[in-house]
Scaffold this active site. Structure first.
Site, PDB file in Angstrom:
ATOM      1  N   GLY A 269       0.806  -1.235   0.000  1.00 54.45           N
ATOM      2  CA  GLY A 269       0.000   0.000   0.000  1.00 54.45           C
ATOM      3  C   GLY A 269       0.828   1.269   0.000  1.00 54.45           C
ATOM      4  O   GLY A 269       0.300   2.351  -0.258  1.00 54.45           O
ATOM      5  N   GLY A 270       2.132   1.151   0.297  1.00 53.25           N
ATOM      6  CA  GLY A 270       3.030   2.309   0.226  1.00 53.25           C
ATOM      7  C   GLY A 270       2.622   3.451   1.138  1.00 53.25           C
ATOM      8  O   GLY A 270       1.883   3.272   2.115  1.00 53.25           O
TER       9      GLY A 270
ATOM     10  N   LYS B  92      -6.671  11.331   5.815  1.00 53.19           N
ATOM     11  CA  LYS B  92      -8.092  11.639   5.581  1.00 53.19           C
ATOM     12  C   LYS B  92      -8.950  11.151   6.743  1.00 53.19           C
ATOM     13  O   LYS B  92      -9.977  11.753   7.062  1.00 53.19           O
ATOM     14  CB  LYS B  92      -8.575  11.038   4.263  1.00 53.19           C
ATOM     15  CG  LYS B  92      -8.533  12.023   3.123  1.00 53.19           C
ATOM     16  CD  LYS B  92      -7.153  12.263   2.573  1.00 53.19           C
ATOM     17  CE  LYS B  92      -6.444  13.517   2.918  1.00 53.19           C
ATOM     18  NZ  LYS B  92      -5.096  13.626   2.368  1.00 53.19           N
TER      19      LYS B  92
ATOM     20  N   ALA C  65      14.415  -5.637  -2.757  1.00 49.92           N
ATOM     21  CA  ALA C  65      14.935  -5.878  -4.107  1.00 49.92           C
ATOM     22  C   ALA C  65      16.180  -5.029  -4.348  1.00 49.92           C
ATOM     23  O   ALA C  65      16.259  -3.892  -3.865  1.00 49.92           O
ATOM     24  CB  ALA C  65      13.863  -5.544  -5.132  1.00 49.92           C
TER      25      ALA C  65
ATOM     26  N   GLY D  42       6.698  25.058   5.793  1.00 50.42           N
ATOM     27  CA  GLY D  42       6.133  24.708   4.496  1.00 50.42           C
ATOM     28  C   GLY D  42       4.627  24.862   4.508  1.00 50.42           C
ATOM     29  O   GLY D  42       3.919  24.186   5.257  1.00 50.42           O
TER      30      GLY D  42
ATOM     31  N   GLU E  50       5.962  29.802   5.441  1.00 49.54           N
ATOM     32  CA  GLU E  50       6.057  29.442   4.020  1.00 49.54           C
ATOM     33  C   GLU E  50       7.146  30.284   3.360  1.00 49.54           C
ATOM     34  O   GLU E  50       7.142  31.513   3.477  1.00 49.54           O
ATOM     35  CB  GLU E  50       4.704  29.654   3.326  1.00 49.54           C
ATOM     36  CG  GLU E  50       4.736  29.649   1.807  1.00 49.54           C
ATOM     37  CD  GLU E  50       5.367  28.404   1.188  1.00 49.54           C
ATOM     38  OE1 GLU E  50       5.006  27.293   1.576  1.00 49.54           O
ATOM     39  OE2 GLU E  50       6.250  28.567   0.308  1.00 49.54           O
TER      40      GLU E  50
ATOM     41  N   VAL F  34       8.245  20.262   3.516  1.00 47.90           N
ATOM     42  CA  VAL F  34       8.790  21.130   2.461  1.00 47.90           C
ATOM     43  C   VAL F  34       8.903  20.403   1.119  1.00 47.90           C
ATOM     44  O   VAL F  34       9.661  20.807   0.247  1.00 47.90           O
ATOM     45  CB  VAL F  34      10.169  21.705   2.866  1.00 47.90           C
ATOM     46  CG1 VAL F  34      10.039  22.639   4.053  1.00 47.90           C
ATOM     47  CG2 VAL F  34      11.163  20.582   3.170  1.00 47.90           C
ATOM     48  N   GLY F  35       8.159  19.337   0.977  1.00 47.66           N
ATOM     49  CA  GLY F  35       8.174  18.595  -0.283  1.00 47.66           C
ATOM     50  C   GLY F  35       8.734  17.192  -0.106  1.00 47.66           C
ATOM     51  O   GLY F  35       9.162  16.807   0.984  1.00 47.66           O
TER      52      GLY F  35
ATOM     53  N   HIS G  16     -31.264  18.713  -7.925  1.00 50.13           N
ATOM     54  CA  HIS G  16     -31.468  19.797  -6.971  1.00 50.13           C
ATOM     55  C   HIS G  16     -32.036  19.225  -5.685  1.00 50.13           C
ATOM     56  O   HIS G  16     -32.897  18.346  -5.747  1.00 50.13           O
ATOM     57  CB  HIS G  16     -32.452  20.820  -7.550  1.00 50.13           C
ATOM     58  CG  HIS G  16     -32.757  21.934  -6.602  1.00 50.13           C
ATOM     59  ND1 HIS G  16     -31.858  22.947  -6.345  1.00 50.13           N
ATOM     60  CD2 HIS G  16     -33.852  22.190  -5.826  1.00 50.13           C
ATOM     61  CE1 HIS G  16     -32.401  23.789  -5.464  1.00 50.13           C
ATOM     62  NE2 HIS G  16     -33.603  23.350  -5.135  1.00 50.13           N
TER      63      HIS G  16
END
Ligand code: NAD
Length: 472
Positions: free
Chosen positions: A40-41, A52, A115, A182, A205, A271-272, A445
């Protein structure tokens, strides 16, 4: 040490690698997916999903505390952060455990091992349990090794006081004060999460505004919200270092060229992120990287070495899970010999701040830079009946069109459920739709999606629930 022959080997089971393995399995290609950590990284384990979960829980808490105008009061709402973390971990476990099942169920092999390239298509697999290593020789190898947070000098991550996103997502309490270095996606999504729990937030920032890669009007609304909730946002602000002073952590920063100090309890460094091309024998492949360290791929995700591909964060911006998955699926088709290319016209960008931001295609500024004369329709949620009924009236929908023929060039949404509303815009752009297509599609609507229709109508001077600007 056994030598295993495979048609396809994928390194990394994140949101780029595992959909690639699933699709290869579906296409009947003999495939092995190898992952050294959890399936799942970053997305499933330490990124999109856990963040979330915390964002939705804290939004509910915040809303419950501010529902008096709707005639609701819940007494003094309480937070049990430990329990929230257990709930969050349960979601992560459910999703990650599903990945192995999906890979195997579609006919691909899933292996837990580290790997390491020995040669371009010869990879050694080392197992953590002491089992002898194996060698895999594959006709096609897909590198899907993802990215890692960038560290900055003077702020070594200890996950106690100096956190990266992984550490912030594991906090067992809301700190009294948090300073984010950031004002990008991670800093603001997580900063506002803790702000909703009562944390005093300071954002530093480095550039002239926060969220530099999204529409400026959307970014302004988030800036305003952070300040409305008692936080501080400093732009042109670069953190230099920190020291302990009593119980305080004092951060030194240059703000508009002047040295300032800020007291905090924890620092979140966001910061990235940088692509991962080290630690797995990448140098043995002969694969070329860009100046920014990303693997260079063509529109079939192939590198300069035939039969070696790269997908996801390691293959370039934008670093987004859905971009990685799409690339993984495309590369699977390429390996299976189909005529697939990576030709997505748009990749939506979603920021789960308060208010939410979601974009597809070009902003007005980007469209002008590309030489278009643009006509923009805008509909504010402040006049949407549904937005009023859910008491979330901040924000707007902007539809950017080509003034020549009203083709939809881009859509920016800032406000409630922007992340879900944006898919209609994605479809419109992929299909080359015109503003009329959005405007003449009957929208239910009362829903927030009517704002997309009304903004499209306004772009062609036909809005019903808002004044149309006078145009020649
Ligand atoms: P980002 O690029 O979004 O923001 C980093 C910010 O830090 C920028 O505004 C930059 O100007 C600023 N900065 C850089 N160095 C600084 C310094 N020394 N002092 C002060 N400010 C500095 O990066 P991020 O927030 O770390 O996110 C990383 C990646 O993860 C992004 O590419 C993003 O696409 C992805 N991500 C996506 C989502 C999502 O899709 N909702 C959520 C989280 C992360």
């Amino acid at each position: 040490m056994a030598t295993i022959k495979k048609k396809a080997l994928i390194i990394g089971a994140g949101t780029g690698g595992y959909p690639c393995a699933i699709r290869l399995g579906q296409l009947g290609v003999d495939t092995m997916l190898v992952e050294k950590a959890k399936p799942g990284g970053v997305c499933l384990n330490w990124g999109c999903i856990p963040s979330k979960a915390l964002i939705s829980a804290t939004k509910l808490y915040h809303k419950a505390q501010h529902a008096e105008s709707m005639g609701l009061s819940f007494g003094s709402a309480k937070v049990d952060m430990g329990k929230m973390q257990v709930w969050k971990a349960g979601i992560v476990k459910k999703l990650t455990s599903g990945v192995q099942g999906l890979v195997k169920g579609n006919g691909a092999q899933y292996v837990t091992a580290t790997a390491r390239f020995l040669a371009p298509k010869r990879v050694q697999l080392d197992y953590a349990d002491g089992k002898p290593s194996d060698i895999v020789e594959a006709e096609h190898v897909v590198i899907a090794t993802g990215s890692l947070p960038i560290e900055i000098p003077g702020f070594k991550i200890d996950q106690k006081r100096i956190l990266d996103s992984t550490g912030a997502l594991e906090l067992d309490h809301a700190p009294r004060r948090m300073l984010c270095i950031g004002g990008g996606i991670i800093g603001l999504e997580l900063g506002q999460t803790f702000q909703r729990l009562g944390t005093e937030l300071i954002v530093l920032e480095g550039l002239g505004r926060i969220l530099g890669n999204v529409d400026a009007d959307c970014a302004k609304l988030v800036h305003k919200q952070i300040e409305k909730d008692g936080g501080k946002v400093l732009t042109n602000a670069r953190a230099i270092g920190w020291q302990e002073r009593g119980a305080d952590l004092i951060v030194r920063a240059e703000v508009d060229g002047r040295l300032q100090e800020f007291a905090t309890d924890v620092v979140l460094v966001a910061v990235g992120r940088r692509p991962v091309t080290h630690g797995f024998g990448f140098e043995k492949t002969g694969v070329k990287k860009s100046d920014r360290g990303f693997i260079i791929v063509d529109n079939r995700l192939q590198t300069n070495v035939p039969g070696i591909y790269a997908v996801g964060d390691v293959a370039g911006q934008p670093m987004l899970a859905h971009k990685a998955s799409h690339e993984g699926e495309v590369v699977a088709e390429v390996i299976a010999g189909k005529k697939a290319v990576n030709d997505a016209r748009q990749i939506p960008n979603v920021v789960f701040t308060e208010p939410e931001i979601a974009e597809s295609g070009l902003t007005a500024a980007q469209a002008k830079e590309e030489g278009f004369e643009v006509q923009v329709g805008k509909f504010p949620f402040s006049v949407s009946g549904r937005a009023m009924a859910i008491a979330e009236t901040t924000g707007f929908v902007k539809v950017v069109t080509d003034a020549k023929d009203a083709r939809v060039l881009g859509v920016q949404i800032c406000g409630p459920e922007a992340s879900d509303l944006i898919s209609e815009a994605g479809l419109a752009i992929e299909m080359g739709a015109f503003a009329e297509d959005l405007s003449l599609t009957v929208h239910p609507h009362p829903t927030l999606s009517e704002a997309v229709m009304e903004a499209a109508k306004q772009a062609i001077g036909e809005a019903i629930h808002i004044q149309n600007p006078k145009r020649r």
